[in-house]
Design an enzyme around this catalytic site. Structure first.
Site, PDB file in Angstrom:
ATOM      1  N   VAL A 110      -0.944   3.019  -3.956  1.00 62.84           N
ATOM      2  CA  VAL A 110       0.499   3.002  -4.168  1.00 62.84           C
ATOM      3  C   VAL A 110       1.148   2.866  -2.794  1.00 62.84           C
ATOM      4  O   VAL A 110       0.741   3.547  -1.845  1.00 62.84           O
ATOM      5  CB  VAL A 110       0.987   4.293  -4.866  1.00 62.84           C
ATOM      6  N   CYS A 111       2.115   1.973  -2.694  1.00 61.85           N
ATOM      7  CA  CYS A 111       2.882   1.833  -1.454  1.00 61.85           C
ATOM      8  C   CYS A 111       1.970   1.483  -0.276  1.00 61.85           C
ATOM      9  O   CYS A 111       1.063   0.673  -0.381  1.00 61.85           O
ATOM     10  CB  CYS A 111       3.677   3.106  -1.210  1.00 61.85           C
ATOM     11  N   SER A 112       2.181   2.161   0.867  1.00 54.80           N
ATOM     12  CA  SER A 112       1.413   1.862   2.076  1.00 54.80           C
ATOM     13  C   SER A 112      -0.036   2.319   1.995  1.00 54.80           C
ATOM     14  O   SER A 112      -0.812   2.085   2.924  1.00 54.80           O
ATOM     15  CB  SER A 112       2.092   2.491   3.293  1.00 54.80           C
ATOM     16  N   THR A 130       2.075  -4.274  -1.116  1.00 53.94           N
ATOM     17  CA  THR A 130       2.416  -2.971  -0.554  1.00 53.94           C
ATOM     18  C   THR A 130       3.924  -2.936  -0.387  1.00 53.94           C
ATOM     19  O   THR A 130       4.623  -3.865  -0.790  1.00 53.94           O
ATOM     20  CB  THR A 130       1.684  -2.725   0.784  1.00 53.94           C
TER      21      THR A 130
END
Length: 318
Positions: A110-112, A130
């Site tokens: 998730v995300c970074s 990302t």
């Protein structure tokens, strides 16, 4: 049809500086999928050393165990957050994650958190996404096929999402694949989120695009296009509305929105058409209300944006 014969086990990595929503969003979605007393998903929280950590919001999080290099039958979820940069400098952590990704479980980010997978070599040759703010960081990993305009991307056993609330989108897609559309819809209703916000949608709502420009005229034009996509938004009309000549308008759109005016209008109309498709309207009505006017134009736009025929898209998502 529910394809899970036994519960799916998921390790969720916790670390100092983790984004709490990156953790809570998908975990809550998986928990909500445990319908009618059936435990489809079991989550376990792990940290590098098994000790408590603090999320970036300051909340203290206590894991269940230490991150092990091998965990047969367990998926691994890597959230994002400010602490990701520290993980990138830990070779032992990256080696463990690489070993886990080579096992029999799925690997999710998730995300970074996708940057951790990239640094570990897990994403080499894979399409991945990302958070949009990490564009510069993605250039450090040229072996990854980055697409930061996607909410989520799944390729084999590797799944990445754009960040924060899109972790829920990723979880819903996995739940739908594992348990069927009915279960995914029930989870979406429980969480009061959209089931149909697919991986092909832009990471940010189009009505926010005007906030990325400092020019009031351009911001006002964008808001009008978003709220009234059915109007005749030719380049000349847009230029007159914004009080600019067509060349200046095109240059400002490229600079602030990263699309030409025509490309932006088409994206808005596609998104509007997608929402209308949920209401089971006749396709010709959808084409008119969304601004395409002509059904064939709408079909071509869906093919360009989603790579599928309009009829296929409607069958899958509407």
């Amino acid at each position: 049809m529910d394809s899970l014969r036994s519960s799916r086990k998921i390790d969720v990595l916790l670390f100092d500086g983790v984004n709490l929503l990156d953790v809570a969003g998908p975990v809550q979605a998986f928990e909500a999928a445990n319908l009618a007393g059936r435990a489809r998903y079991q989550t376990r929280f792990v940290s590098l050393d098994g000790k408590p950590v603090h999320a970036c919001c300051g909340l203290k999080l206590t894991p269940d165990a230490r991150l092990a290099p091998e965990a047969r039958g367990y998926d691994l979820l890597i959230p994002g957050g400010k602490g990701v940069d520290d993980l990138l400098g830990k070779p032992g952590c990256l080696k463990t994650i690489r070993r886990r990704a080579g096992g029999d479980g799925r690997t999710l980010s998730v995300c970074s958190g996708a940057l951790v997978l990239a640094a570990a070599g897990v994403l080499d040759g894979h399409r991945a996404t990302t958070h949009w703010s990490r564009l510069e960081d993605t250039r450090k990993y040229p072996s990854v096929l980055w697409d930061l305009d996607r909410i989520s991307i799944s390729q084999g056993n590797v799944h990445t999402s754009a960040g924060v609330t899109t972790g829920i989108d990723l979880a819903l897609a996995i739940i739908q694949a594992d348990c069927g559309p009915a279960a995914a819809l029930a989870v979406a209703r429980e969480l009061i989120v959209q089931l149909r916000r697919t991986g092909g949608q832009s990471q940010y709502a189009f009505h926010l695009a005007g906030q990325f420009t400092g020019e009031d005229a351009l911001a006002s034009l964008i808001e009008r296009i978003v709220t009234e996509p059915h109007l005749d938004w030719s380049l000349e009309t847009m230029a007159d509305t914004a009080g600019m000549n067509p060349r200046t308008l095109s240059r400002r759109f490229k600079r602030d929105v990263h699309d030409s005016p025509a490309q932006f209008v088409e994206k808005i109309r596609v998104e509007h058409a997608r929402s209308l498709l949920q209401d089971d309207l006749p396709l010709k009505s959808v084409a008119v209300k969304s601004g395409f006017g002509d059904l064939q134009r709408m079909r071509r736009a869906f093919q360009r944006h989603f790579g599928v025929q309009l009829s296929e898209y409607r069958t899958m998502f509407a």
